[in-house]
Design an enzyme around this catalytic site. Structure first.
Site, short mmCIF file in Angstrom:
data_model
loop_
_atom_site.label_atom_id
_atom_site.label_comp_id
_atom_site.label_asym_id
_atom_site.label_seq_id
_atom_site.Cartn_x
_atom_site.Cartn_y
_atom_site.Cartn_z
N GLU A 210 -42.34 140.72 104.71
CA GLU A 210 -42.48 139.47 104.64
C GLU A 210 -42.11 138.70 106.05
O GLU A 210 -41.15 138.85 106.48
CB GLU A 210 -41.96 138.66 103.58
CG GLU A 210 -42.51 137.20 103.45
CD GLU A 210 -41.71 136.52 102.43
OE1 GLU A 210 -42.44 135.41 101.47
OE2 GLU A 210 -40.65 136.74 101.97
N ALA B 39 -32.26 138.35 101.78
CA ALA B 39 -32.81 139.18 100.80
C ALA B 39 -34.31 138.98 100.79
O ALA B 39 -34.71 137.97 101.62
CB ALA B 39 -32.28 138.75 99.47
N MET B 40 -34.96 139.88 100.05
CA MET B 40 -36.24 139.92 100.00
C MET B 40 -36.98 140.35 98.73
O MET B 40 -36.40 141.32 98.16
CB MET B 40 -37.03 140.84 101.05
CG MET B 40 -38.51 141.14 100.95
SD MET B 40 -39.33 139.28 101.11
CE MET B 40 -40.66 139.77 100.20
N GLU B 41 -37.76 139.52 98.00
CA GLU B 41 -38.01 139.62 96.79
C GLU B 41 -39.00 140.84 96.39
O GLU B 41 -39.82 140.56 95.30
CB GLU B 41 -38.49 138.31 96.20
CG GLU B 41 -39.76 137.77 96.59
CD GLU B 41 -39.75 136.95 98.03
OE1 GLU B 41 -40.62 136.00 98.19
OE2 GLU B 41 -38.90 136.91 98.56
N HIS C 137 -32.39 133.15 93.34
CA HIS C 137 -33.33 132.92 94.21
C HIS C 137 -34.49 134.08 94.06
O HIS C 137 -35.72 133.85 93.91
CB HIS C 137 -32.89 132.56 95.70
CG HIS C 137 -33.86 132.32 96.71
ND1 HIS C 137 -34.27 130.99 96.92
CD2 HIS C 137 -35.18 132.86 97.16
CE1 HIS C 137 -35.05 130.92 97.84
NE2 HIS C 137 -35.66 132.10 97.66
N GLU C 138 -34.06 135.40 94.52
CA GLU C 138 -35.08 136.40 94.53
C GLU C 138 -35.64 136.77 93.00
O GLU C 138 -36.42 137.19 92.93
CB GLU C 138 -34.24 137.68 95.20
CG GLU C 138 -33.59 137.47 96.55
CD GLU C 138 -34.44 136.66 97.60
OE1 GLU C 138 -35.82 136.85 97.38
OE2 GLU C 138 -34.03 135.88 98.33
N HIS D 152 -38.23 134.65 92.13
CA HIS D 152 -39.53 134.83 92.71
C HIS D 152 -40.34 135.93 92.10
O HIS D 152 -41.60 135.94 92.12
CB HIS D 152 -39.40 135.40 94.16
CG HIS D 152 -38.99 134.47 95.17
ND1 HIS D 152 -40.17 133.53 95.34
CD2 HIS D 152 -38.19 134.32 96.42
CE1 HIS D 152 -39.80 132.71 96.46
NE2 HIS D 152 -38.64 133.28 97.01
N ARG E 12 -37.74 134.14 113.91
CA ARG E 12 -37.39 133.12 113.75
C ARG E 12 -36.22 132.62 114.05
O ARG E 12 -35.64 131.56 114.22
CB ARG E 12 -37.89 132.61 112.37
CG ARG E 12 -37.56 133.17 111.42
CD ARG E 12 -37.94 132.80 109.72
NE ARG E 12 -37.45 133.49 108.76
CZ ARG E 12 -38.20 134.53 108.07
NH1 ARG E 12 -39.49 134.87 108.65
NH2 ARG E 12 -37.76 135.18 107.23
#
Length: 945
Positions: free
Chosen positions: A191, A331-333, A366-367, A370, A868
């Site tokens: 992502e 983190a990444m979902e 949070h993850e 998602h 970013r």
């Protein structure tokens, strides 16, 4: 499978380009290819005359193809085969993509970047050429004839790539085993636009498809995991094939694989009748497996809460979590396999502070949120990323609160999420929640505080407006209606609209389509109170520069809540102040002493009162602060200081308000006060009233400092959070006892760094930083650096890294900055944190600024302009600059290096912040000095909360 002129060419291409370093796998793959070829043997003749040209590369085509993919083709299914070579840091792969044709075209255009595409074929079609266009990251395949609308085609591609020196796409990571050996793993981070670095694909969120994934990994202690369960393992000798079940329909950015020797623990998530129970498994390096227990316990609990909240079954059959040693984000979902930094998943009470524990819970919440909101239903394009991130940001606080109601997370949303984004959003360099983006750099940049914190704040305000039950009903309806599909903002608001009796869409457009927010000005009228609104800007000079480019003329439909002194504590009235109305009136009796708007600060706006009302509110705070709840006390402090900073209110108002703090013992209000006291210290550091300010601020903090002390309470989460906030402020402000205590603990531990001498985890950052700050010995820094290098726990390593940045020696800070560029010393994922730590030290600020300008070419080459976090670094380094000289230096730097990539907004923010700082000193430093010279410190213990 991969047909060019004949099957021998395919085998040769595969052997040479795909698996040159893995002969066992080559043999197996040739067998697989022959089996595939037998299935299409009757079609071989079609390809005898096929002549695919070698891969070309060019900077940009001359035809009119923008960054977006054409709509002629839609992917339906991918068969993906990856072999990451952990020894060489390279990978090879192949894929077949089933594609539906919806418009006539003779080109197949998809994404590919930093990949060596070695062969391309289209079943039953003749390929003229394939071209890699670098700038727009496109793979353009040209056919001899148009594809027929309504048909399906199969595209096959062989490719290979590099996994080293990056943290996106398919990449390598390393860690040291307990025995000290280096172990290599590979993982993915796709992502928003990095799937194309791992396999050619239709890398847009609306291009959903199913994925059948096979991964080759070393046989033995190594294994592979992916989004779905393992369905089959094929032993090949030195290597093993891991074949996974096909995924549900999903976007490319959610695909994930990991090849590692991690160990795991598991638990069961109880669906409680909403779908089936399923397994949650947590992976970590073997010697850290004991640190996943908290994540498993909390992860299962919060998942069960979400199942009930969404009232939608979890869509998959398992949910894994993995702690990756090198990871670009927290983190990444990924659907079914969420990846985390080690600090965001692993908890050990010997190393992890109260804040670490809270942060781990927040990231997990949070993850996991998602998995429904973002994965099951996904935005069509990145301009609506706030639907994913804003909702998950808000839900993480609700999720943690559901599991740990004593942590005060709903009030912490106010101070951790709401207050910081209101600072950013009060600048002209902000942007609307929904903003058009196209290029990879623009897409990367929009993953910012507006999408996350403002998005979450506006959703929080919306829920309060429509009511939690109706809002929850709308969320469920939305997820059910659009499951496995893509949406835009209007789709979500339509579902909220259906459960309410007012125009939600129009109201929300004023918040999502224009940047900024209003300040409501409140004054007494003939029969109550009058309210007007205007855009709030932190720098009054910005009002002259502000463009009038909004359909709503920077006015908002504001959900107003209010209470007055004469009512019971829980009585609240509400109404909507429409954007197209100039003035609202609240009819109340003339004897009302005060009115407070934005009860609990659930609305995304500020409130300014006429002087007599501010006086009444301050008197109430001092006389009986418990009349306002925790959130309202934090709100009053935050608004008063923000309005004074913006020269919209005399600074005497927030300064006089601080008199009540002698009675305050709750975390949220003190967090607001402590952060502001530290910020004022930095702003006033080189001004005439600095000594007087320090005297006042130290006296203000001293009483609560004496009470919270240095002993950590294992059973009181919020008291521990309060303690750290107070100790940090007290040491920063130079309270003698605080600095003495920090130095004593630091020296005792540094001389004999045993577990018994090490400070409690909650105190370590304070002790390390302020102990190092007071040391005049270079050898102390060297000892601390050695301990940093030897430390293996990621959480503790960050604490030590923070302490190293506290030294008051510019040469040591420069040396640290140089050392930090070595990835064997500071991992790339932590580099920006290290730089910010040094820049936040007044001694280190000029060191970092000079280094950043001199090393810009090397830094931009290392991290890339689409990163970013790198893009935001400029605003973070320069945030305390407050002179025309520094402004000119910044502008000269921009002129020398005009390419900004994902840092375009950050550059604007940096300029605006310096101008604001200059103006702030002109407007406020004198008033603060005058107030300080004429006041004593009225602290009292009566009516203490």
């Amino acid at each position: 499978m991969f047909l060019s002129r004949n099957w021998m060419q395919v085998v040769l291409a595969w052997a040479v380009a795909a698996f040159a370093t893995a002969t066992v796998v080559v043999a197996v793959q040739n067998a697989k290819l022959e089996a595939d070829l037998r299935d299409v043997q009757e079609k071989i003749d079609i390809y005898k005359e096929l002549d695919v040209r070698p891969t070309l590369q060019r900077e940009r085509r001359e035809d009119n193809i923008d960054y977006r993919l054409p709509t002629a083709l839609l992917p339906k299914h991918y068969e993906l085969y990856w072999h990451p070579d952990l020894d060489t840091g390279t990978f090879t792969g192949q894929e077949k993509i089933t594609i539906d044709v919806v418009e006539a075209t003779n080109q197949i255009i998809l994404h590919s970047y930093l990949l060596d595409v070695t062969n391309v074929y289209v079943l039953n079609r003749e390929v003229v050429e394939y071209v890699l266009e670098v700038e727009r990251q496109l793979l353009i395949i040209t056919l001899t004839e148009d594809l027929v609308v309504g048909s399906s085609i199969t595209l096959g591609i062989l490719f290979n790539g590099n996994m080293t020196d990056k943290l996106v796409g398919l990449y390598s990571s390393t860690y040291k085993s307990e025995a000290g050996d280096q172990r290599n793993i590979s993982s993915t981070q796709f992502e928003p636009v990095y799937a194309r670095q791992a396999f050619p694909c239709f890398d847009e969120p609306a291009m959903k498809a199913t994925f059948a994934i096979t991964v080759v990994h070393p046989t033995g202690s190594y294994h592979a995991v992916s989004n779905m369960k393992l369905s089959e393992s094929n032993y090949l000798g030195e290597y093993t094939e891991a074949i996974f079940e096909s995924t549900v329909s999903m976007s490319t950015y959610l695909v994930c694989i990991i090849v590692s020797d991690f160990a795991s623990k598991s638990t069961t998530v109880n669906a409680n009748g909403i779908g089936e129970d399923f397994t949650m498994e947590a992976f970590a390096t073997p010697h850290q497996l004991n640190k996943v227990d908290f994540a498993l316990e909390f992860g299962a609990a919060v998942t069960e809460y979400y199942i009930q909240y969404y009232n939608v079954p979890y869509p998959l059959t398992k949910l894994d979590m993995a702690a990756i040693p090198d990871f670009s984000s927290n983190a990444m979902e990924h659907w079914g396999l969420v990846t985390y930094r080690e600090t965001a998943l692993l908890y050990d009470e010997s190393y992890s502070s109260t804040l670490n524990k809270q942060s781990i819970a927040a990231v997990l919440a949070h993850e996991i949120a998602h998995q429904w909101f973002g994965n099951l239903v996904t935005m069509k394009w990145w301009n609506d990323i706030w639907l994913n991130e804003g909702f998950a940001r808000y839900m993480q606080y609700k999720g943690v609160n559901a599991v740990y109601p004593d942590w005060g997370m709903l009030e912490q949303f106010q101070i951790i999420a709401l207050h910081p984004v209101m600072v950013y959003d009060a600048k002209l360099s902000s942007h609307p929640i929904v903003q058009e983006v196209e290029s990879p750099a623009e897409i990367s940049a929009i993953f910012d505080t507006i999408s996350y914190e403002k998005g979450g704040s506006v959703i929080r305000m919306l829920e309060n407006l429509v009511g939690s039950e109706k809002f929850e009903e709308a969320v469920t309806n939305y997820l059910v209606k659009y499951q496995f599909e893509n949406t835009v903002t209007d789709d979500f608001l339509s579902e909220v609209d259906l459960v309410t009796d007012f125009d939600v869409k129009l109201l929300m457009r004023t918040w999502t389509e224009q940047m900024g927010y209003p300040v409501l000005n409140v004054s007494r009228g003939d029969a109550g109170f009058l309210i007007t609104q205007q855009r709030f800007l932190s720098n009054k000079a910005s009002y002259e520069e502000a463009p009038e480019d909004s359909e709503f003329q920077y006015r908002w439909s504001v959900p107003i809540t209010y209470t007055i002194d004469a009512w019971e504590d829980d009585k609240i009235e509400s109404f909507v102040f429409a954007y197209n109305i100039d003035t609202e009136a609240i009819a109340l009796d003339a004897d009302v002493q005060w009115i407070k708007l934005n009860v609990h600060q659930l609305g995304y706006y500020r409130v300014n009162y006429e002087d007599s009302l501010w006086d009444a509110l301050i008197k109430q705070l001092i006389a009986y602060p418990a009349r306002f709840d925790v959130a309202d006390r934090a709100h009053l402090l935050n608004d008063a200081f923000a309005l004074a900073d913006a020269s919209q209110l005399s600074y005497k108002v927030p300064l006089e308000m601080t008199a009540y703090l002698g009675q305050e013992r709750d975390f949220a209000p003190w967090y607001v006060a402590a952060e502001k006291l530290k910020a004022l210290q930095r702003s006033l550091m080189f001004n005439e009233g600095y000594v007087s300010y320090l005297t006042y601020a130290r006296t203000l903090v001293d009483s609560v400092y004496q009470e919270v002390g240095w002993s950590v309470d294992a059973n009181n989460h919020l008291n521990n959070r309060l303690r750290v906030s107070i100790l940090s402020a007290a040491c920063s402000l130079g309270l003698p006892d605080c600095l003495d205590q920090a130095a004593q603990r630091f020296n005792t531990w540094l001389q004999n760094p045993t577990a018994a001498n090490r400070p409690a985890p909650d105190l370590r950052e304070i002790v390390y930083y302020y102990g190092m700050q007071q040391s005049t010995s270079n050898s102390d820094w060297d000892k601390l650096f050695e301990l940093f290098m030897e430390e293996t726990d990621a959480s503790e390593k960050l604490k030590l890294m923070y302490g190293l940045a506290g030294v008051q020696d510019a040469q040591l800070l420069f040396n640290f900055l140089v050392l930090a560029s070595d990835e064997s010393i500071v991992r790339s994922q932590d580099y920006f944190t290290c730089v910010q730590n040094i820049a936040s030290n007044p001694v280190g600020e000029p060191v970092v600024w000079d280094y950043y300008r001199e090393q810009w070419p090397q830094l931009s080459a290392r991290f890339g302009l689409t990163n970013r976090n790198f893009g935001r670094l400029i605003a973070q380094i320069t945030k305390s600059f407050a002179s025309q000289v520094k402004l000119e230096e910044l502008q000269q730097f921009y002129a020398k290096y005009p390419e900004s990539g994902a840092g375009a907004n950050s550059r604007l923010e940096a300029v605006e912040t310096i101008k604001y700082n200059i103006e702030w000193l002109k407007q406020n430093s004198g008033d603060i000095s005058d107030w300080l010279s004429g006041t004593s410190v009225p602290l009292t213990k009566k009516n203490r909360l």
